[in-house]
Design a protein around this motif. Structure first.
Motif, PDB file in Angstrom:
ATOM      1  N   LEU A 272      15.988  52.773  62.944  1.00  0.00           N
ATOM      2  CA  LEU A 272      15.466  51.773  63.792  1.00  0.00           C
ATOM      3  C   LEU A 272      16.518  50.681  63.800  1.00  0.00           C
ATOM      4  CD1 LEU A 272      13.077  51.065  65.380  1.00  0.00           C
ATOM      5  CD2 LEU A 272      12.248  50.080  63.419  1.00  0.00           C
ATOM      6  N   LEU A 273      17.057  50.255  62.965  1.00  0.00           N
ATOM      7  CA  LEU A 273      17.951  48.838  62.902  1.00  0.00           C
ATOM      8  C   LEU A 273      19.241  49.320  63.946  1.00  0.00           C
ATOM      9  CD1 LEU A 273      17.678  47.580  59.235  1.00  0.00           C
ATOM     10  CD2 LEU A 273      16.544  46.438  61.364  1.00  0.00           C
ATOM     11  N   ALA A 274      19.691  50.595  63.474  1.00  0.00           N
ATOM     12  CA  ALA A 274      20.912  50.961  64.134  1.00  0.00           C
ATOM     13  C   ALA A 274      20.474  51.112  65.668  1.00  0.00           C
ATOM     14  CB  ALA A 274      21.389  52.298  63.759  1.00  0.00           C
ATOM     15  N   LEU A 275      19.272  51.337  66.142  1.00  0.00           N
ATOM     16  CA  LEU A 275      18.868  51.581  67.403  1.00  0.00           C
ATOM     17  C   LEU A 275      18.939  50.259  68.070  1.00  0.00           C
ATOM     18  CD1 LEU A 275      17.948  53.058  69.763  1.00  0.00           C
ATOM     19  CD2 LEU A 275      15.482  53.146  69.027  1.00  0.00           C
ATOM     20  N   ALA A 276      18.210  49.329  67.182  1.00  0.00           N
ATOM     21  CA  ALA A 276      18.209  48.026  67.659  1.00  0.00           C
ATOM     22  C   ALA A 276      19.319  47.152  68.087  1.00  0.00           C
ATOM     23  CB  ALA A 276      17.142  47.057  66.552  1.00  0.00           C
ATOM     24  N   ARG A 277      20.291  47.290  67.149  1.00  0.00           N
ATOM     25  CA  ARG A 277      21.533  46.864  67.438  1.00  0.00           C
ATOM     26  C   ARG A 277      22.068  47.199  68.947  1.00  0.00           C
ATOM     27  NH1 ARG A 277      22.380  48.253  61.687  1.00  0.00           N
ATOM     28  NH2 ARG A 277      21.637  46.617  60.438  1.00  0.00           N
ATOM     29  N   THR A 278      21.674  48.071  69.421  1.00  0.00           N
ATOM     30  CA  THR A 278      22.232  48.590  70.802  1.00  0.00           C
ATOM     31  C   THR A 278      21.465  47.944  71.833  1.00  0.00           C
ATOM     32  OG1 THR A 278      20.831  50.584  71.114  1.00  0.00           O
ATOM     33  CG2 THR A 278      22.994  50.643  69.590  1.00  0.00           C
ATOM     34  N   TRP A 279      20.291  47.425  71.611  1.00  0.00           N
ATOM     35  CA  TRP A 279      19.596  46.733  72.637  1.00  0.00           C
ATOM     36  C   TRP A 279      19.918  45.364  73.286  1.00  0.00           C
ATOM     37  CZ3 TRP A 279      14.574  47.383  69.215  1.00  0.00           C
ATOM     38  CH2 TRP A 279      14.064  48.620  69.229  1.00  0.00           C
TER      39      TRP A 279
ATOM     40  N   TRP B 166      19.502  43.853  75.770  1.00  0.00           N
ATOM     41  CA  TRP B 166      18.096  42.936  76.184  1.00  0.00           C
ATOM     42  C   TRP B 166      17.887  42.025  75.283  1.00  0.00           C
ATOM     43  CZ3 TRP B 166      13.571  43.139  74.034  1.00  0.00           C
ATOM     44  CH2 TRP B 166      13.269  44.438  73.189  1.00  0.00           C
ATOM     45  N   ALA B 167      17.906  42.708  73.977  1.00  0.00           N
ATOM     46  CA  ALA B 167      17.333  41.850  72.657  1.00  0.00           C
ATOM     47  C   ALA B 167      18.414  40.498  72.635  1.00  0.00           C
ATOM     48  CB  ALA B 167      17.153  42.524  71.552  1.00  0.00           C
ATOM     49  N   TYR B 168      19.582  40.499  72.909  1.00  0.00           N
ATOM     50  CA  TYR B 168      20.557  39.691  72.727  1.00  0.00           C
ATOM     51  C   TYR B 168      20.504  38.397  73.696  1.00  0.00           C
ATOM     52  CZ  TYR B 168      22.181  42.412  68.746  1.00  0.00           C
ATOM     53  OH  TYR B 168      22.477  42.965  67.741  1.00  0.00           O
ATOM     54  N   THR B 169      20.041  39.025  75.009  1.00  0.00           N
ATOM     55  CA  THR B 169      20.254  38.245  76.431  1.00  0.00           C
ATOM     56  C   THR B 169      19.054  37.676  76.738  1.00  0.00           C
ATOM     57  OG1 THR B 169      20.033  40.344  77.682  1.00  0.00           O
ATOM     58  CG2 THR B 169      22.506  39.712  76.916  1.00  0.00           C
ATOM     59  N   SER B 170      17.866  38.051  76.188  1.00  0.00           N
ATOM     60  CA  SER B 170      16.421  37.710  76.729  1.00  0.00           C
ATOM     61  C   SER B 170      16.240  36.292  76.508  1.00  0.00           C
ATOM     62  CB  SER B 170      15.389  38.378  75.934  1.00  0.00           C
ATOM     63  OG  SER B 170      15.433  39.961  76.381  1.00  0.00           O
ATOM     64  N   GLY B 171      15.110  35.667  76.681  1.00  0.00           N
ATOM     65  CA  GLY B 171      14.944  34.234  76.656  1.00  0.00           C
ATOM     66  C   GLY B 171      14.813  33.878  74.991  1.00  0.00           C
ATOM     67  N   ASP B 172      14.851  32.725  74.548  1.00  0.00           N
ATOM     68  CA  ASP B 172      14.923  32.386  73.282  1.00  0.00           C
ATOM     69  C   ASP B 172      13.737  32.849  72.437  1.00  0.00           C
ATOM     70  OD1 ASP B 172      17.128  30.908  73.645  1.00  0.00           O
ATOM     71  OD2 ASP B 172      16.234  28.916  73.490  1.00  0.00           O
TER      72      ASP B 172
ATOM     73  N   VAL C  10      12.002  35.590  72.929  1.00  0.00           N
ATOM     74  CA  VAL C  10      11.946  37.104  72.653  1.00  0.00           C
ATOM     75  C   VAL C  10      13.249  37.299  71.843  1.00  0.00           C
ATOM     76  CG1 VAL C  10      12.611  39.444  73.794  1.00  0.00           C
ATOM     77  CG2 VAL C  10      11.160  37.591  74.815  1.00  0.00           C
ATOM     78  N   ARG C  11      14.241  36.464  71.898  1.00  0.00           N
ATOM     79  CA  ARG C  11      15.572  36.727  71.001  1.00  0.00           C
ATOM     80  C   ARG C  11      15.123  36.330  69.483  1.00  0.00           C
ATOM     81  NH1 ARG C  11      18.712  34.457  74.164  1.00  0.00           N
ATOM     82  NH2 ARG C  11      18.682  32.402  73.398  1.00  0.00           N
ATOM     83  N   GLU C  12      14.533  35.354  69.275  1.00  0.00           N
ATOM     84  CA  GLU C  12      14.148  34.972  68.020  1.00  0.00           C
ATOM     85  C   GLU C  12      13.200  36.066  67.333  1.00  0.00           C
ATOM     86  OE1 GLU C  12      14.761  32.331  66.168  1.00  0.00           O
ATOM     87  OE2 GLU C  12      16.310  31.774  67.552  1.00  0.00           O
ATOM     88  N   VAL C  13      12.037  36.520  68.109  1.00  0.00           N
ATOM     89  CA  VAL C  13      11.019  37.378  67.506  1.00  0.00           C
ATOM     90  C   VAL C  13      11.866  38.549  67.030  1.00  0.00           C
ATOM     91  CG1 VAL C  13       9.151  38.950  67.845  1.00  0.00           C
ATOM     92  CG2 VAL C  13       9.208  36.475  68.489  1.00  0.00           C
ATOM     93  N   MET C  14      12.885  39.001  67.900  1.00  0.00           N
ATOM     94  CA  MET C  14      13.706  40.352  67.747  1.00  0.00           C
ATOM     95  C   MET C  14      14.717  39.901  66.695  1.00  0.00           C
ATOM     96  SD  MET C  14      12.708  42.730  69.703  1.00  0.00           S
ATOM     97  CE  MET C  14      14.117  43.896  69.335  1.00  0.00           C
ATOM     98  N   THR C  15      15.190  38.787  66.478  1.00  0.00           N
ATOM     99  CA  THR C  15      16.110  38.519  65.217  1.00  0.00           C
ATOM    100  C   THR C  15      15.285  38.620  63.833  1.00  0.00           C
ATOM    101  OG1 THR C  15      17.424  37.057  66.512  1.00  0.00           O
ATOM    102  CG2 THR C  15      17.413  36.847  64.226  1.00  0.00           C
ATOM    103  N   TRP C  16      14.021  37.988  64.007  1.00  0.00           N
ATOM    104  CA  TRP C  16      13.067  38.175  62.693  1.00  0.00           C
ATOM    105  C   TRP C  16      12.743  39.592  62.402  1.00  0.00           C
ATOM    106  CZ3 TRP C  16       9.516  33.938  65.402  1.00  0.00           C
ATOM    107  CH2 TRP C  16      10.058  32.655  65.237  1.00  0.00           C
ATOM    108  N   LEU C  17      12.294  40.324  63.325  1.00  0.00           N
ATOM    109  CA  LEU C  17      11.960  41.671  63.128  1.00  0.00           C
ATOM    110  C   LEU C  17      13.179  42.685  62.867  1.00  0.00           C
ATOM    111  CD1 LEU C  17       9.333  42.380  66.011  1.00  0.00           C
ATOM    112  CD2 LEU C  17       8.904  42.259  63.453  1.00  0.00           C
TER     113      LEU C  17
END
Length: 356
Positions: free
Chosen positions: A156-163, A165-171, A173-180
């Motif tokens: 799941l973490l390997a997949l998330a690192r390819t998202w 949109w998680a890095y380019t979304s607004g603050d 969303v990006r913060e929540v994705m970072t925490w998760l």
């Protein structure tokens, strides 16, 4: 010391039957929380002695690695104990959610102070919001959820690192994705199994039995597996082997604390009772100590930056200084100021003065 030991925690009935009066405050979770905050103090103060020998660096790194998963374990214990105190499910869930939101807001605010500390509070806040409702399930379900999260964590973490949109979304969303998923040091997906294990340990009973000896044997094997993985290749933060290291360190601390808290010989009880006093004290005011030491580091960092040479007074202020302050506050006042505020905001107020 037995009156404080977690052997007072019996095997928990399931779901609604668990919602009953809580036992008196347990020693073991407080000591574990105290160890976790002191481990964080040691880890964060390491920047004051950048030219320490390799052995000191190795020990400090292990203190750093054990702190956050140990906090997650104790948070799971605390969440399970909250359910045992009874009350309506909806009210308790709301209180836990408010507690988590308080930690998130406090963590986001502290991250803006300019310290060199990777503030963990937002991660822990989201952890309790997600983890507390799971504890309403029966024990087999909680065990199954824990196993599933452990199994899917690395892919799941390997997949998330390819998202992207998680890095380019607004603050937000990006913060929540970072925490998760995407945090460089902490991630809720890795902390959640430890949270659930903490709750399961409370249900089982924190005592000397076969499970404790299994954990005692598993801890060095888990740490050794991580060490071998480090030698053979690169272990990325959040991978299975990295999680095994966390388990090894946390279980080693847990086993030692339980063994010490359940000794029978009177002389050993006195010795461990004295050792546990500062740990217990710091454990009960851990959140206040966390905020205070991060604030002091931020003040130093904003003026002077990270030391290029060893600055021992800074280390002494952050480690023994904070431990002394924690003990003095616990001894002569009681509830930590941040703990008091959180209790008031979440509808579980605490007396500022510690009762005898």
């Amino acid at each position: 010391m037995d009156q404080y030991s977690a052997s007072a925690a019996t095997h928990a009935p399931e779901a609604r039957a668990r919602l009953r009066s809580a036992p008196s405050r347990l020693l073991i979770p407080d000591v574990l929380r105290g160890f976790a905050i002191i481990a964080m103090l040691i880890a964060h103060a390491a920047s004051f002695v950048p030219n320490a020998p390799w052995a000191v660096y190795f020990i400090t790194a292990n203190f750093s690695d054990v702190a956050s998963p140990l906090f997650a374990l104790v948070m799971g214990m605390s969440a399970e104990l909250v359910w045992r105190r009874g009350g309506r499910v909806g009210t308790t869930l709301l209180q836990q959610t408010l507690r988590g939101l308080f930690l998130v807001v406090l963590g986001v605010w502290m991250a803006s102070w300019g310290s060199w500390v990777a503030v963990v509070l937002a991660y822990l806040g989201l952890l309790i919001i997600i983890g507390a409702p799971i504890l309403l399930a029966r024990t087999p379900v909680v065990i199954a959820v824990t196993v599933v999260i452990l199994v899917v964590s690395q892919p799941l973490l390997a997949l998330a690192r390819t998202w992207v949109w998680a890095y380019t979304s607004g603050d937000p969303v990006r913060e929540v994705m970072t925490w998760l998923f995407l945090g460089p040091q902490y991630r809720v997906v890795n902390l959640l199994p430890m949270f659930l294990i903490g709750a399961l340990l409370i249900r089982h009973g924190l005592k000397r039995d076969r499970l404790l000896w299994v954990l005692a044997a598993a801890a060095p094997l888990a740490y050794l597996a991580w060490g071998v993985g480090q030698r053979l290749g690169t272990v990325q933060s959040g991978d299975y082997l990295d999680t095994l290291k966390d388990f090894g360190l946390v279980f080693a601390v847990y086993v030692c604390v339980v063994l010490a808290a359940t000794v029978r010989r009177e002389r050993a009880q006195r010795v461990w009772g004295a050792i546990f006093v500062p740990l217990r004290a710091c454990g009960q005011v851990a959140l206040s100590l966390y905020l205070l030491h991060v604030g002091l580091i931020a003040l130093w960092n904003n003026v002077y930056g990270r030391p290029a040479e060893n600055f021992y007074p800074g280390w002494l202020v952050i480690v023994p200084g904070m431990i002394l302050i924690g003990w003095l506050w616990w001894r002569f006042v009681g509830t930590g100021p941040v703990e008091w505020v959180m209790g008031w905001l979440t509808g579980r107020p605490k007396a500022i003065r510690r009762t005898a």
